[in-house]
Design an enzyme around this catalytic site. Sequence first.
Site, PDB file in Angstrom:
ATOM      1  N   SER A  77       0.800  -1.224   0.000  1.00  0.00           N
ATOM      2  CA  SER A  77       0.000   0.000   0.000  1.00  0.00           C
ATOM      3  C   SER A  77       0.833   1.276   0.000  1.00  0.00           C
ATOM      4  CB  SER A  77      -0.944   0.006   1.207  1.00  0.00           C
ATOM      5  OG  SER A  77      -0.219   0.165   2.415  1.00  0.00           O
ATOM      6  N   LYS A 122       0.792   4.825   6.782  1.00  0.00           N
ATOM      7  CA  LYS A 122       0.220   5.644   5.711  1.00  0.00           C
ATOM      8  C   LYS A 122       0.889   7.013   5.709  1.00  0.00           C
ATOM      9  CE  LYS A 122      -2.919   2.450   4.898  1.00  0.00           C
ATOM     10  NZ  LYS A 122      -2.848   1.594   3.690  1.00  0.00           N
TER      11      LYS A 122
END
Length: 246
Positions: A77, A122
Amino acid sequence: MDTEAQPTERDRSSRPSDAEHSSDPEGPEGRSRSAFAARISEWVPGGRITLTGLVLLLFLLLISTFVLQPFQIPSGSMERGLRIGDRVLVNKVAYRFGDRPQRGDIVVFDGTGFFGHGDYIKRVVGVGGDHVVCCDRDGRVQVNGQSVDESAFLHPGDRPSTVRFDVVVPDGTLFVMGDHRSDSSDSRDHLGSPGGGMVPVDAVIGRADWIVWPFGHATRLDRPDTYARVPAAETGEPERAETAHG
């Protein structure tokens, strides 16, 4: 007349003898410490070698708990920058002394209760008060009216987002996205979940500052300059340019 002071018999007798100079240079305190360590090592299998190893292990445990902690990247990701299996070093004191997460920081956080059980990594796109929109006429994410050029770190071939959104980030929370937008479950996918997809600042474990493994991929993770041009949410004035620090 000779006026130089001459030593008297009392002076000569008061000088320390050679025997007095031969006393233990460590002193009683040094001897007590050595005796204490020797006494402990007698009770530990392996003696001093094992004791030294235990002390080092305790030191590393304290560092890992309170200062720096390695994390392994479990998914794609955050590609292209962070690959599956990479190990990053997370600075756990980056936000403990008044500093707050900044746009562009890569953060590790505990997602329990709003993203899912476990730790996530993230990039911060919006902080408290920010108005984050997707997308402008060129398909770029906008923060407080400023279009953000993310081409330097987005996964090749990815668009900034295929999901349209228009959110204001509540104070004390973060809006986060993965750099591999087509392979990242992030704030966009949890807009309807508890918390609205926002990550509480209190859930942030730390800032990822370094890739430390594999050695051939080791590098410092800096904050992209593109976020320095985003105006502050409160005044609309450009923020002071900042870069990530260790």
